[in-house]
Scaffold this motif. Structure first.
Motif, PDB file in Angstrom:
ATOM      1  N   CYS A 101       0.787  -1.196   0.001  1.00  0.00           N
ATOM      2  CA  CYS A 101       0.109   0.048  -0.156  1.00  0.00           C
ATOM      3  C   CYS A 101       0.878   1.329  -0.124  1.00  0.00           C
ATOM      4  O   CYS A 101       0.743   1.973   1.031  1.00  0.00           O
ATOM      5  CB  CYS A 101      -0.937  -0.078   1.175  1.00  0.00           C
ATOM      6  SG  CYS A 101      -2.108  -1.404   1.303  1.00  0.00           S
ATOM      7  N   HIS A 102       1.556   1.635  -1.096  1.00  0.00           N
ATOM      8  CA  HIS A 102       2.564   2.781  -1.166  1.00  0.00           C
ATOM      9  C   HIS A 102       1.691   3.925  -1.586  1.00  0.00           C
ATOM     10  O   HIS A 102       2.027   4.608  -2.639  1.00  0.00           O
ATOM     11  CB  HIS A 102       3.532   2.269  -2.272  1.00  0.00           C
ATOM     12  CG  HIS A 102       4.214   1.005  -2.158  1.00  0.00           C
ATOM     13  ND1 HIS A 102       3.629  -0.223  -2.040  1.00  0.00           N
ATOM     14  CD2 HIS A 102       5.653   0.756  -1.729  1.00  0.00           C
ATOM     15  CE1 HIS A 102       4.450  -1.193  -1.712  1.00  0.00           C
ATOM     16  NE2 HIS A 102       5.781  -0.454  -1.729  1.00  0.00           N
ATOM     17  N   LYS A 103       0.843   4.380  -0.742  1.00  0.00           N
ATOM     18  CA  LYS A 103      -0.006   5.526  -0.996  1.00  0.00           C
ATOM     19  C   LYS A 103       0.839   6.957  -0.908  1.00  0.00           C
ATOM     20  O   LYS A 103       0.340   7.785  -1.464  1.00  0.00           O
ATOM     21  CB  LYS A 103      -1.346   5.407   0.102  1.00  0.00           C
ATOM     22  CG  LYS A 103      -1.992   4.361   0.021  1.00  0.00           C
ATOM     23  CD  LYS A 103      -3.276   4.089   0.742  1.00  0.00           C
ATOM     24  CE  LYS A 103      -4.116   3.015   0.883  1.00  0.00           C
ATOM     25  NZ  LYS A 103      -4.970   2.827   1.953  1.00  0.00           N
ATOM     26  N   GLN A 104       1.464   7.107   0.068  1.00  0.00           N
ATOM     27  CA  GLN A 104       2.083   8.180   0.442  1.00  0.00           C
ATOM     28  C   GLN A 104       2.882   8.970  -0.928  1.00  0.00           C
ATOM     29  O   GLN A 104       2.789   9.995  -1.354  1.00  0.00           O
ATOM     30  CB  GLN A 104       3.133   8.217   1.373  1.00  0.00           C
ATOM     31  CG  GLN A 104       3.794   9.841   2.042  1.00  0.00           C
ATOM     32  CD  GLN A 104       5.279   9.839   1.689  1.00  0.00           C
ATOM     33  OE1 GLN A 104       6.162   9.152   1.984  1.00  0.00           O
ATOM     34  NE2 GLN A 104       5.591  11.142   1.137  1.00  0.00           N
ATOM     35  N   ILE A 105       3.736   8.048  -1.530  1.00  0.00           N
ATOM     36  CA  ILE A 105       4.559   8.643  -2.601  1.00  0.00           C
ATOM     37  C   ILE A 105       3.666   8.665  -3.701  1.00  0.00           C
ATOM     38  O   ILE A 105       3.780   9.492  -4.642  1.00  0.00           O
ATOM     39  CB  ILE A 105       6.010   7.735  -2.887  1.00  0.00           C
ATOM     40  CG1 ILE A 105       6.724   7.686  -1.645  1.00  0.00           C
ATOM     41  CG2 ILE A 105       6.323   7.943  -4.126  1.00  0.00           C
ATOM     42  CD1 ILE A 105       7.592   9.261  -1.641  1.00  0.00           C
ATOM     43  N   ARG A 106       2.825   7.657  -3.971  1.00  0.00           N
ATOM     44  CA  ARG A 106       1.632   7.897  -5.024  1.00  0.00           C
ATOM     45  C   ARG A 106       0.975   9.270  -5.038  1.00  0.00           C
ATOM     46  O   ARG A 106       0.642   9.877  -5.967  1.00  0.00           O
ATOM     47  CB  ARG A 106       0.777   6.573  -5.177  1.00  0.00           C
ATOM     48  CG  ARG A 106      -0.088   6.812  -6.313  1.00  0.00           C
ATOM     49  CD  ARG A 106      -0.945   5.510  -6.238  1.00  0.00           C
ATOM     50  NE  ARG A 106      -2.086   5.751  -7.533  1.00  0.00           N
ATOM     51  CZ  ARG A 106      -2.780   4.831  -8.221  1.00  0.00           C
ATOM     52  NH1 ARG A 106      -2.588   3.506  -7.577  1.00  0.00           N
ATOM     53  NH2 ARG A 106      -3.593   5.058  -8.957  1.00  0.00           N
ATOM     54  N   ARG A 107       0.615   9.782  -3.924  1.00  0.00           N
ATOM     55  CA  ARG A 107      -0.348  10.771  -3.781  1.00  0.00           C
ATOM     56  C   ARG A 107       0.731  11.977  -4.190  1.00  0.00           C
ATOM     57  O   ARG A 107       0.258  13.085  -4.704  1.00  0.00           O
ATOM     58  CB  ARG A 107      -0.706  10.984  -2.252  1.00  0.00           C
ATOM     59  CG  ARG A 107      -1.898  10.075  -2.050  1.00  0.00           C
ATOM     60  CD  ARG A 107      -2.557  10.806  -0.635  1.00  0.00           C
ATOM     61  NE  ARG A 107      -1.647  10.522   0.383  1.00  0.00           N
ATOM     62  CZ  ARG A 107      -1.659   9.570   1.356  1.00  0.00           C
ATOM     63  NH1 ARG A 107      -2.467   8.283   0.875  1.00  0.00           N
ATOM     64  NH2 ARG A 107      -0.902   9.172   2.345  1.00  0.00           N
ATOM     65  N   GLU A 108       2.149  11.928  -3.509  1.00  0.00           N
ATOM     66  CA  GLU A 108       3.095  13.113  -4.012  1.00  0.00           C
ATOM     67  C   GLU A 108       3.080  13.258  -5.577  1.00  0.00           C
ATOM     68  O   GLU A 108       3.130  14.157  -6.362  1.00  0.00           O
ATOM     69  CB  GLU A 108       4.451  12.683  -3.469  1.00  0.00           C
ATOM     70  CG  GLU A 108       4.389  13.025  -1.979  1.00  0.00           C
ATOM     71  CD  GLU A 108       4.468  14.383  -1.467  1.00  0.00           C
ATOM     72  OE1 GLU A 108       5.459  14.965  -2.146  1.00  0.00           O
ATOM     73  OE2 GLU A 108       3.523  14.646  -0.951  1.00  0.00           O
ATOM     74  N   ILE A 109       3.267  11.932  -6.277  1.00  0.00           N
ATOM     75  CA  ILE A 109       3.468  12.014  -7.815  1.00  0.00           C
ATOM     76  C   ILE A 109       2.291  12.406  -8.511  1.00  0.00           C
ATOM     77  O   ILE A 109       2.257  12.947  -9.419  1.00  0.00           O
ATOM     78  CB  ILE A 109       3.897  10.520  -8.211  1.00  0.00           C
ATOM     79  CG1 ILE A 109       5.254  10.123  -7.566  1.00  0.00           C
ATOM     80  CG2 ILE A 109       3.919  10.600  -9.708  1.00  0.00           C
ATOM     81  CD1 ILE A 109       5.657   8.544  -7.795  1.00  0.00           C
ATOM     82  N   GLU A 110       1.009  12.237  -7.974  1.00  0.00           N
ATOM     83  CA  GLU A 110      -0.202  12.453  -8.508  1.00  0.00           C
ATOM     84  C   GLU A 110      -0.219  13.872  -8.425  1.00  0.00           C
ATOM     85  O   GLU A 110      -0.903  14.592  -9.467  1.00  0.00           O
ATOM     86  CB  GLU A 110      -1.282  11.756  -8.097  1.00  0.00           C
ATOM     87  CG  GLU A 110      -1.218  10.079  -8.700  1.00  0.00           C
ATOM     88  CD  GLU A 110      -2.460   9.273  -7.914  1.00  0.00           C
ATOM     89  OE1 GLU A 110      -2.896   9.677  -6.829  1.00  0.00           O
ATOM     90  OE2 GLU A 110      -2.806   8.199  -8.574  1.00  0.00           O
ATOM     91  N   LYS A 111      -0.159  14.408  -7.330  1.00  0.00           N
ATOM     92  CA  LYS A 111      -0.220  15.785  -6.914  1.00  0.00           C
ATOM     93  C   LYS A 111       0.171  16.761  -7.797  1.00  0.00           C
ATOM     94  O   LYS A 111      -0.128  17.831  -7.993  1.00  0.00           O
ATOM     95  CB  LYS A 111      -0.199  16.167  -5.586  1.00  0.00           C
ATOM     96  CG  LYS A 111      -0.254  17.455  -5.137  1.00  0.00           C
ATOM     97  CD  LYS A 111       0.076  17.701  -3.658  1.00  0.00           C
ATOM     98  CE  LYS A 111       1.427  17.277  -3.287  1.00  0.00           C
ATOM     99  NZ  LYS A 111       1.667  17.906  -1.882  1.00  0.00           N
ATOM    100  N   ASN A 112       1.980  16.606  -7.823  1.00  0.00           N
ATOM    101  CA  ASN A 112       2.554  17.492  -8.621  1.00  0.00           C
ATOM    102  C   ASN A 112       2.877  17.300 -10.073  1.00  0.00           C
ATOM    103  O   ASN A 112       2.997  18.213 -10.899  1.00  0.00           O
ATOM    104  CB  ASN A 112       3.843  17.370  -8.022  1.00  0.00           C
ATOM    105  CG  ASN A 112       4.151  17.777  -6.551  1.00  0.00           C
ATOM    106  OD1 ASN A 112       3.543  18.678  -6.129  1.00  0.00           O
ATOM    107  ND2 ASN A 112       4.326  16.667  -5.709  1.00  0.00           N
ATOM    108  N   LYS A 113       2.386  16.082 -10.731  1.00  0.00           N
ATOM    109  CA  LYS A 113       2.381  15.864 -12.055  1.00  0.00           C
ATOM    110  C   LYS A 113       3.572  16.337 -12.711  1.00  0.00           C
ATOM    111  O   LYS A 113       3.357  17.110 -13.669  1.00  0.00           O
ATOM    112  CB  LYS A 113       1.084  16.316 -12.705  1.00  0.00           C
ATOM    113  CG  LYS A 113      -0.182  15.507 -12.301  1.00  0.00           C
ATOM    114  CD  LYS A 113      -1.497  16.238 -12.782  1.00  0.00           C
ATOM    115  CE  LYS A 113      -2.603  15.123 -12.567  1.00  0.00           C
ATOM    116  NZ  LYS A 113      -2.845  15.256 -11.051  1.00  0.00           N
ATOM    117  N   THR A 114       4.672  15.873 -12.268  1.00  0.00           N
ATOM    118  CA  THR A 114       6.019  16.519 -12.939  1.00  0.00           C
ATOM    119  C   THR A 114       6.184  16.016 -14.213  1.00  0.00           C
ATOM    120  O   THR A 114       5.888  14.800 -14.635  1.00  0.00           O
ATOM    121  CB  THR A 114       7.130  16.168 -12.092  1.00  0.00           C
ATOM    122  OG1 THR A 114       7.048  16.815 -10.503  1.00  0.00           O
ATOM    123  CG2 THR A 114       8.363  16.697 -12.749  1.00  0.00           C
TER     124      THR A 114
END
Length: 398
Positions: A287-300
């Protein structure tokens, strides 16, 4: 009947008459990068005949097993949809080549047989187990075996997982320095399947003196596991109720285990292992949610953004980035890390086992690691990693 239909009719007939040996697919003109060939052969898995597919890529092979009818449908898809234009069926009586011409017409060609039928098709290897199932009270109490030590049919996957877990750790456990007592903590012990097995292996196989604590949040499981430990006469195994982030070991640790601790709970466990100078840290994250939320939020924007627009690829990328940074942070603090595929049971997806063995800190390597973490975060648009904050590396990485 056209040639294409006749080819698959021959496949079914050869299987029914037990003349089928193998199939090879070639002349690939599809879109999947680096895929070259597919090889199919019959196997017997858990007493059931299946078709085993080996997908041969430029740098790796991937194996998938299918039920017979599903496997035949998979072959049809690989030819008609995925882009293979030649299929060769090898039987005891002939080779049958089905080929798509430039005009899209399927032709058939028969040749003399060239393949020999193997003596056995089984994939069910009889392996030497690190643990045996005879006279194990805890295995009976957990409903994995009967009173005579036979593993129940519905418990085969769990028994396989337990032995794979011990097999992965066995060589490392034997290398641990000799101490009067090994202090071990299992964070998020659950029903204790792997906790009991680890205690059993350390005490009764390796003959080590052990103090093992299983930390579990659910009170009913803690009570159950303590009852089973008492029945098994596992005197130095104790289960206590609590959350991973709240548990504080009384002394330095020798081994810290955290299997399937959800999301940042794995980071909490790793941090406690590092801070308490554990010689061995073993985690199976999920359940790797924390980093997934970071990637989705910033959409680099980067070279991989064409992949990350797909949810399943985003999930896999988040898993790899999360665990990759975890391994780097463990290496920063002097751990030599290895990542294994951890065999699943029937209810848990396959995941990875990250193992860190305490060695020594290398200052130059630390500088490289900080730079790598910083560049990785920038590439994926990550503002922070939870373990990085727990170990206060976010104050070091600018």
């Amino acid at each position: 009947m056209d040639n294409y239909a006749a080819f698959f009719d021959k496949i079914r007939t050869s299987i029914q008459q037990q003349e089928f040996i193998k199939i090879s697919l070639g002349d690939y003109n599809g879109t999947e990068l680096y895929l070259k060939n597919v090889y199919i052969k019959p196997v017997i898995i858990k007493r059931e005949k299946k078709l085993s597919f080996v997908f041969r890529y430029k740098t790796q092979d991937i194996t998938k097993n299918f039920e017979l009818q599903t496997g035949i449908m998979e072959i049809q898809g690989l030819l008609k949809v995925e882009g293979f234009r030649v299929a060769t069926l090898f039987t005891e009586t002939e080779n049958l080549i089905c080929q798509c011409t430039k005009k899209g017409v399927w032709s058939l060609k028969k040749e003399n047989p060239t393949a020999k039928k193997p003596v056995v098709f089984t994939h069910d290897k009889q392996k030497e187990r690190k643990l045996d199932s005879a006279d194990k009270v805890y295995l009976q109490a957990l409903k994995l075996t009967d009173a005579t030590g036979n593993v129940y049919k519905n418990a085969q996957d769990k028994w396989r997982q337990i032995n794979h877990y011990i097999e992965i750790l066995s060589s490392i456990l034997q290398r641990l320095s000799a101490k009067d007592t090994l202090n071990v903590v299992d964070m998020g012990a659950g029903k204790g399947y792997l906790t009991f097995a680890l205690y059993d292996y350390l005490v009764y196989t390796l003959r080590k003196r052990v103090s093992l604590v299983g930390v579990e949040y659910r009170k009913d499981l803690v009570e159950l596991c303590n009852q089973i430990a008492a029945k098994s006469d596992f005197k130095d195994l104790l289960f206590i109720q609590g959350a991973i982030e709240d548990y504080e070991p009384h002394d330095d640790l020798d081994i810290l285990i955290a299997l399937h601790a959800c999301d940042t709970a794995t980071d909490d466990a790793i941090a406690k292992g590092i801070k308490h100078d554990a010689d061995l840290i073993v985690v199976a994250p999920c359940c790797h949610k924390q980093i997934r939320r970071e990637i989705e939020k910033n959409k680099t924007k980067n070279e991989l953004d064409f992949l990350l627009k797909h949810g399943i690829f985003m999930e896999r990328q988040a898993e790899m980035v999360t665990d990759g940074i975890r391994a780097l942070i463990m290496e920063y603090f002097g751990y030599q890390t290895k990542v294994f595929q951890f065999v699943s049971d029937a209810h848990t997806p396959k995941n990875v086992l990250v193992v860190g063995e305490k060695k020594s800190i290398n200052i130059r390597r630390q500088e490289e690691i900080l730079a790598k973490i910083a560049s990785t975060k920038a590439y994926f648009g990550i503002t922070y990693h939870h373990l990085e904050r727990l170990m206060e590396l976010d104050k070091t990485i600018l």
